[in-house]
Design an enzyme around this catalytic site. Structure first.
Site, mmCIF file in Angstrom:
data_model
loop_
_atom_site.group_PDB
_atom_site.id
_atom_site.type_symbol
_atom_site.label_atom_id
_atom_site.label_comp_id
_atom_site.label_asym_id
_atom_site.label_seq_id
_atom_site.Cartn_x
_atom_site.Cartn_y
_atom_site.Cartn_z
ATOM 1 N N HIS A 291 0.855 -1.189 0.000
ATOM 2 C CA HIS A 291 0.000 0.000 0.000
ATOM 3 C C HIS A 291 0.887 1.234 0.000
ATOM 4 O O HIS A 291 1.742 1.407 0.872
ATOM 5 C CB HIS A 291 -0.929 -0.002 1.218
ATOM 6 C CG HIS A 291 -2.035 -1.008 1.121
ATOM 7 N ND1 HIS A 291 -2.550 -1.663 2.223
ATOM 8 C CD2 HIS A 291 -2.724 -1.478 0.046
ATOM 9 C CE1 HIS A 291 -3.519 -2.475 1.827
ATOM 10 N NE2 HIS A 291 -3.637 -2.381 0.505
ATOM 11 N N ALA A 292 0.663 2.105 -0.959
ATOM 12 C CA ALA A 292 1.625 3.159 -1.278
ATOM 13 C C ALA A 292 1.872 4.134 -0.131
ATOM 14 O O ALA A 292 3.005 4.552 0.103
ATOM 15 C CB ALA A 292 1.144 3.917 -2.517
ATOM 16 N N ARG A 293 0.839 4.516 0.587
ATOM 17 C CA ARG A 293 0.955 5.589 1.578
ATOM 18 C C ARG A 293 1.575 5.135 2.898
ATOM 19 O O ARG A 293 1.848 5.956 3.770
ATOM 20 C CB ARG A 293 -0.427 6.183 1.838
ATOM 21 C CG ARG A 293 -1.413 5.207 2.470
ATOM 22 C CD ARG A 293 -2.822 5.726 2.385
ATOM 23 N NE ARG A 293 -3.793 4.765 2.925
ATOM 24 C CZ ARG A 293 -5.097 4.838 2.710
ATOM 25 N NH1 ARG A 293 -5.587 5.812 1.967
ATOM 26 N NH2 ARG A 293 -5.924 3.955 3.231
ATOM 27 N N ASN B 134 -3.675 -5.608 -2.189
ATOM 28 C CA ASN B 134 -3.929 -6.557 -1.105
ATOM 29 C C ASN B 134 -5.376 -7.027 -1.065
ATOM 30 O O ASN B 134 -5.831 -7.576 -0.066
ATOM 31 C CB ASN B 134 -3.535 -5.959 0.245
ATOM 32 C CG ASN B 134 -3.172 -7.033 1.254
ATOM 33 O OD1 ASN B 134 -2.490 -7.998 0.922
ATOM 34 N ND2 ASN B 134 -3.623 -6.872 2.493
ATOM 35 N N ARG B 135 -6.091 -6.812 -2.142
ATOM 36 C CA ARG B 135 -7.388 -7.444 -2.381
ATOM 37 C C ARG B 135 -7.366 -8.192 -3.717
ATOM 38 O O ARG B 135 -8.400 -8.655 -4.170
ATOM 39 C CB ARG B 135 -8.511 -6.391 -2.423
ATOM 40 C CG ARG B 135 -8.633 -5.520 -1.201
ATOM 41 C CD ARG B 135 -9.047 -6.296 0.040
ATOM 42 N NE ARG B 135 -9.289 -5.383 1.158
ATOM 43 C CZ ARG B 135 -8.346 -4.944 1.983
ATOM 44 N NH1 ARG B 135 -7.082 -5.340 1.819
ATOM 45 N NH2 ARG B 135 -8.644 -4.130 2.980
ATOM 46 N N HIS C 141 2.756 -3.676 6.882
ATOM 47 C CA HIS C 141 1.818 -2.594 6.577
ATOM 48 C C HIS C 141 1.873 -1.560 7.700
ATOM 49 O O HIS C 141 2.614 -1.712 8.667
ATOM 50 C CB HIS C 141 0.384 -3.134 6.485
ATOM 51 C CG HIS C 141 0.117 -4.046 5.341
ATOM 52 N ND1 HIS C 141 -0.785 -3.742 4.341
ATOM 53 C CD2 HIS C 141 0.605 -5.274 5.031
ATOM 54 C CE1 HIS C 141 -0.838 -4.736 3.468
ATOM 55 N NE2 HIS C 141 -0.004 -5.689 3.879
ATOM 56 N N SER C 142 1.039 -0.550 7.587
ATOM 57 C CA SER C 142 0.751 0.353 8.701
ATOM 58 C C SER C 142 -0.638 0.942 8.430
ATOM 59 O O SER C 142 -1.074 1.010 7.274
ATOM 60 C CB SER C 142 1.802 1.464 8.796
ATOM 61 O OG SER C 142 1.626 2.449 7.818
ATOM 62 N N TYR D 243 -10.511 -6.284 10.293
ATOM 63 C CA TYR D 243 -11.764 -6.413 9.556
ATOM 64 C C TYR D 243 -11.540 -7.439 8.452
ATOM 65 O O TYR D 243 -10.401 -7.722 8.065
ATOM 66 C CB TYR D 243 -12.184 -5.071 8.944
ATOM 67 C CG TYR D 243 -11.047 -4.323 8.273
ATOM 68 C CD1 TYR D 243 -10.560 -4.711 7.028
ATOM 69 C CD2 TYR D 243 -10.442 -3.234 8.899
ATOM 70 C CE1 TYR D 243 -9.508 -4.053 6.425
ATOM 71 C CE2 TYR D 243 -9.393 -2.560 8.310
ATOM 72 C CZ TYR D 243 -8.935 -2.974 7.067
ATOM 73 O OH TYR D 243 -7.873 -2.316 6.481
ATOM 74 N N GLU E 99 0.957 -4.953 11.100
ATOM 75 C CA GLU E 99 0.594 -3.532 11.001
ATOM 76 C C GLU E 99 1.491 -2.768 11.965
ATOM 77 O O GLU E 99 1.360 -2.894 13.191
ATOM 78 C CB GLU E 99 -0.877 -3.316 11.350
ATOM 79 C CG GLU E 99 -1.865 -3.958 10.387
ATOM 80 C CD GLU E 99 -2.059 -3.167 9.110
ATOM 81 O OE1 GLU E 99 -1.436 -2.086 8.976
ATOM 82 O OE2 GLU E 99 -2.843 -3.620 8.248
#
Length: 452
Positions: A207-209, A282-283, A335-336, A387, A409
Site C-alpha cells: 500500500h503506497a501511503r 492486497n485485495r 503494513h501500517s 476487519y 501492522e
C-alpha cells in the site's frame, strides 16, 4: 506572495538543479515548494479526517452508501475515501474528506438519535501535516543513514545495489517483476541461498501511503547485513538457519505517486474504467478473491481489480512465491498502521488456518518482546483484529502451504496514522528487528526442514 498549492517557479523553467543545502533553506522559509524536489505538494490543505462510530444500523447503512459512491460524479461520497471501514456497529470508521467536500458531507450526515454525536473531526487541515513531513523529510534525506528518512523509489533501489556490492556473494539483488508503469520490482536475498535452506519472505510497501513499512524493511536489511559483518551471534544464528528474501517495495508506482502528487494514495496506478486509477493489491490475490472487504467500484480504495491477479505487481509476487514455496517457512508482509501482528484467514469472520495455534506461538513470543520494549501489539486472526479483507497476500501464502503467514501492522495506533514522523523510523525498526529475532528463534527451534 507565493501560492502554496502550485509550483513556483514552474519546474520546467528551473535551469539548474537546486543543491540540497540551498533547497533545505528555501523550504524552511517557504520559498521553494516540495513539488520542485519530487515531494508531495500542499494539495491537502483543508482536508480532514472524520471518525464515525455508528451505534445504529441506519448510521452504518449511510456509511456503506457513502462508501459505494467513490468516484461517482455528483454524489456526496464522490471524493471521500475510507481509511478504515465501514465495518461493524460500535466500531470506528475513519473517513478522509477533501477540503472542498467537507461541507457537503457534513450536511448529509444523519443526525444522531442519542444525546451525543456519533462523529468527530479528528484531524483538521491535513495539508499542514503533509507540508511539515515533506520539509522534514527533504532535510533528513541528506543523511547517508538509511533509517534517517523516508526514501524515494530510486533511493531504495540504490540502497539494494549498494548493499549487494558491500556484502559480496552473501547477498544478491534480483528483479522479479515489473510494475504497471514499468518500474522494477526487486528483492534482496541475504544468506546462503542453498536448496536446503529455509526461506523467510518479507515484503513491504504493497500500500503506497504506508511509508513506515518500506522504511522498516530497509532498516532490517541494513541491520542484519551489518550484524553478519560484525559477527553478531544472534544474527549469525538467524542466517545459519534461514535465507532471507526481502522485497521492500511492492507497489512502486503508487509509492512514487505519494511522493509527487497525493501523499495518501493507497492503490496501484493502473488505468481502470470510468477514469479511475489503481487496484488495491492486497485485495487482488487469488484466494477467496472478490469476497468481504473488497469493492467492485474502480474508484474505491479497496477495489479488487477486474480479476484475481489482474495487476502485474501481484502476479510477480505470486510467481515468485510459487517458485520458492517448498522452501518458504514464513511469509511476512509489513503494513501500517495499527500495531497488529495477525494470522490468516482474513477473508471472512470465523475462519482460521488449520495450524492457527502453531502460527500464533511465535507471534505471541514476538508480541511479548514488543511489550517489553514499550509497544503493545494486538495479535490474532486478521478479520477479528481488524476487519475482513478477501484476496490478501497472507491468506494466499497460507493457501499454498507456507507454514507461517502474517500481516504486521506497524505503528502507530492513530496519533499520526500514515504520517508517522521520520524520527520514529529507528525506533520502529529496532523494535521490529528485536521482535523478529524472537519470532525466528522460535521457528528455528520448533521446526525441522520439510521434505522437498
Amino acid at each position: 506572495f507565493i501560492q502554496l498549492d502550485t509550483c513556483w517557479p514552474p519546474v520546467s523553467t528551473m535551469s539548474v538543479k537546486v543543491n540540497s543545502a540551498f533547497a533545505s533553506a528555501l523550504l524552511a522559509f517557504g520559498l521553494l515548494l516540495p513539488c520542485q524536489l519530487g515531494l508531495p505538494t500542499t494539495r491537502n490543505q483543508g482536508d480532514r479526517l472524520i471518525v464515525f462510530v455508528p451505534t445504529r444500523q441506519a448510521q452504518l447503512d449511510w456509511l456503506e452508501l457513502i462508501h459505494s459512491q467513490a468516484g461517482k460524479p455528483g454524489e456526496v461520497g464522490e471524493n471521500v475515501r475510507f481509511w478504515f471501514g465501514p465495518g461493524l456497529l460500535n466500531q470506528e470508521t475513519i473517513v478522509f474528506v477533501p477540503g472542498g467536500d467537507y461541507g457537503r458531507l457534513v450536511s448529509a450526515i444523519p443526525s444522531s438519535q442519542d444525546t451525543y454525536s456519533w462523529w468527530t473531526v479528528q484531524k483538521e487541515n491535513l495539508g499542514k501535516l503533509v507540508t511539515r513531513e515533506t520539509r522534514a523529510n527533504a532535510v533528513r534525506r541528506r543523511s547517508s543513514d538509511i533509517s534517517s528518512a523516508y526514501r524515494t523509489y530510486q533511493e531504495i533501489l540504490n540502497f539494494l545495489d549498494q548493499t549487494q556490492s558491500t556484502c559480496g556473494s552473501f547477498c544478491s539483488v534480483e528483479k522479479f517483476g515489473t510494475s504497471y508503469e514499468g518500474r522494477d520490482l526487486k528483492l534482496i536475498k541475504i544468506g546462503d541461498d542453498l536448496p536446503s535452506k529455509r526461506i523467510i519472505w518479507i515484503d513491504a510497501g504493497i500500500h503506497a501511503r504506508e511509508w513506515i513499512a518500506p522504511a522498516t524493511a530497509l532498516y532490517f536489511i541494513d541491520k542484519i547485513v551489518q550484524g553478519y559483518k560484525s559477527s553478531d551471534s544472534t544474527i549469525k544464528s538467524m542466517l545459519d538457519n534461514f535465507a532471507f528474501y526481502i522485497a521492500p517495495l511492492l507497489n512502486p508506482d503508487g509509492y512514487v505517486y505519494t511522493f509527487t502528487t497525493n501523499r495518501f494514495w493507497r492503490k496501484t496506478r493502473s488505468a481502470q474504467a470510468g477514469g479511475c486509477y489503481g487496484v488495491d493489491p492486497n485485495r487482488n490475490f487469488g484466494y477467496h478473491w472478490g469476497g468481504q472487504g473488497t469493492s467492485s467500484n474502480p474508484c474505491a480504495e479497496t477495489f479488487r481489480g477486474s480479476s484475481a491477479f489482474s495487476e502485474p505487481e501481484t502476479r510477480a509476487v505470486r510467481d515468485k512465491l510459487l517458485a520458492i514455496r517448498l522452501r518458504t517457512i514464513s511469509f511476512i508482509t509489513m503494513h501500517s498502521y495499527g500495531q497488529d501482528w495477525m494470522v490468516p484467514y482474513g477473508y471472512a469472520y470465523n475462519v482460521s488456518v488449520d495450524n492457527y495455534a502453531q502460527m500464533m506461538r511465535p507471534v505471541q513470543a514476538a508480541a511479548d518482546k514488543l511489550k517489553s520494549l514499550g509497544r503493545n501489539y494486538d495479535i490474532g486472526n486478521s478479520a477479528v483484529v481488524t476487519y475482513p479483507a478477501a484476496g490478501a497476500s497472507d491468506d494466499y501464502a497460507a493457501s499454498i502451504g507456507v507454514p507461517y503467514a502474517h500481516t504486521i501492522e506497524l505503528p502507530d495506533t492513530g496519533q499520526y496514522r500514515f504520517l508517522l514522523p521520520q524520527s520514529e523510523i529507528p525506533r520502529v525498526g529496532l523494535e521490529t528487528l528485536e521482535a523478529l529475532k524472537v519470532y525466528l528463534g522460535y521457528i528455528a527451534a520448533a521446526n525441522q526442514p520439510r521434505d522437498e
